[in-house]
Enzyme design. Structure first.
Site, PDB file in Angstrom:
ATOM      1  N   SER A 131       0.834  -1.201   0.000  1.00 27.48           N
ATOM      2  CA  SER A 131       0.000   0.000   0.000  1.00 27.48           C
ATOM      3  C   SER A 131       0.865   1.245   0.000  1.00 27.48           C
ATOM      4  O   SER A 131       1.965   1.258   0.564  1.00 27.48           O
ATOM      5  CB  SER A 131      -0.888   0.007   1.250  1.00 27.48           C
ATOM      6  OG  SER A 131      -1.532   1.259   1.433  1.00 27.48           O
ATOM      7  N   TYR A 152      -1.718  -0.068  10.247  1.00 30.96           N
ATOM      8  CA  TYR A 152      -1.754  -0.575   8.873  1.00 30.96           C
ATOM      9  C   TYR A 152      -0.537  -0.096   8.096  1.00 30.96           C
ATOM     10  O   TYR A 152       0.131  -0.878   7.407  1.00 30.96           O
ATOM     11  CB  TYR A 152      -3.042  -0.104   8.193  1.00 30.96           C
ATOM     12  CG  TYR A 152      -3.202  -0.599   6.770  1.00 30.96           C
ATOM     13  CD1 TYR A 152      -3.503  -1.930   6.507  1.00 30.96           C
ATOM     14  CD2 TYR A 152      -3.063   0.268   5.692  1.00 30.96           C
ATOM     15  CE1 TYR A 152      -3.655  -2.390   5.214  1.00 30.96           C
ATOM     16  CE2 TYR A 152      -3.214  -0.185   4.392  1.00 30.96           C
ATOM     17  CZ  TYR A 152      -3.509  -1.508   4.154  1.00 30.96           C
ATOM     18  OH  TYR A 152      -3.646  -1.961   2.865  1.00 30.96           O
TER      19      TYR A 152
END
Length: 228
Positions: A131, A152
């Site tokens: 990501s 995350y």
């Protein structure tokens, strides 16, 4: 010769769409999910073969690896999404540990288990879906964008680093990290500007179908180098 691919976390979302796009290219695709029911449903929908694989369970990983004799493409897609609002000081550390297990240790264990099968391929590829939140240079969602999404982002930054080190260890394979971009995998995300799932999946598929002269050890979005 028909190539074989395996996609983790392919029961829904980007993983299922990656499996669909690879199957449409003529590959034999192992569609994996944590339960037999989820794997079977997704495989039927995309035209692949179901396989139970829980990336947090070493026994499940070993069982899946024993069922796959030959492999050309491994897509490490399975992911955990902790509280998006969590910061370094507010994060639930139990949630962080669970995300770390799925997003970092999971692909590590899966890749170790499937490297023997990949070594039988004339053009083995490993793709880890990461990501931009784990990037130092992604201005919108990256590590410098603000305090939110810390658990995350940290797991995805670690996955990026692991992919780079893995590529150095496997110079005979194409090993890359891919950011699919903000993708509408949940209700309300399209309204936030997320792009359709097929577009995000196509970013991953680009790395999954590289030829032997393709790049390795990189971080990409839509086939373009993305800042680490």
């Amino acid at each position: 010769m028909i190539e074989t691919a395996l996609v983790t976390g392919a029961g829904r979302g980007i993983g299922k769409e990656v499996a669909r796009q690879l199957a449409e290219r003529g590959m034999r695709v192992w569609v994996t999910a944590r339960t037999r029911e989820a794997a079977a449903a997704a495989a039927t929908e995309v035209g692949g073969e179901p396989l139970v694989l829980d990336v947090t369970d070493p026994a499940s990983i070993d069982g899946a690896a024993a069922a796959v004799a030959d492999l050309d493409v491994l897509v490490n897609n399975a992911a955990s999404y902790p509280d998006w609002g969590a910061t370094a000081l507010t994060a639930d550390l139990d949630e962080l540990e669970a995300a770390w297990r799925t997003n970092v240790v999971g692909p590590w264990l899966v890749t170790r288990a499937f490297v023997p099968a990949l070594r039988r391929s004339p053009n083995p590829r490993i793709v880890t879906v990461t990501s931009g939140s784990g990037s130092h240079g992604d201005e919108q969602f990256g590590l410098s964008s603000g305090p939110a999404m810390t658990p995350y982002a940290v797991t995805k930054a670690a996955a990026n680093a692991w992919t780079r080190k893995l590529a150095a260890e496997l110079p005979d394979m194409r090993v890359n990290a891919v950011d699919p971009g903000l993708t509408a995998t949940a209700p309300g995300m399209a309204e936030m500007g997320a792009r359709p799932v097929p577009e995000g999946a196509a970013s991953v598929v680009w790395a999954a179908v590289l030829d032997q002269d393709g790049p390795t050890g990189g971080f990409f979005r839509d086939g373009v180098p993305h800042p680490w």
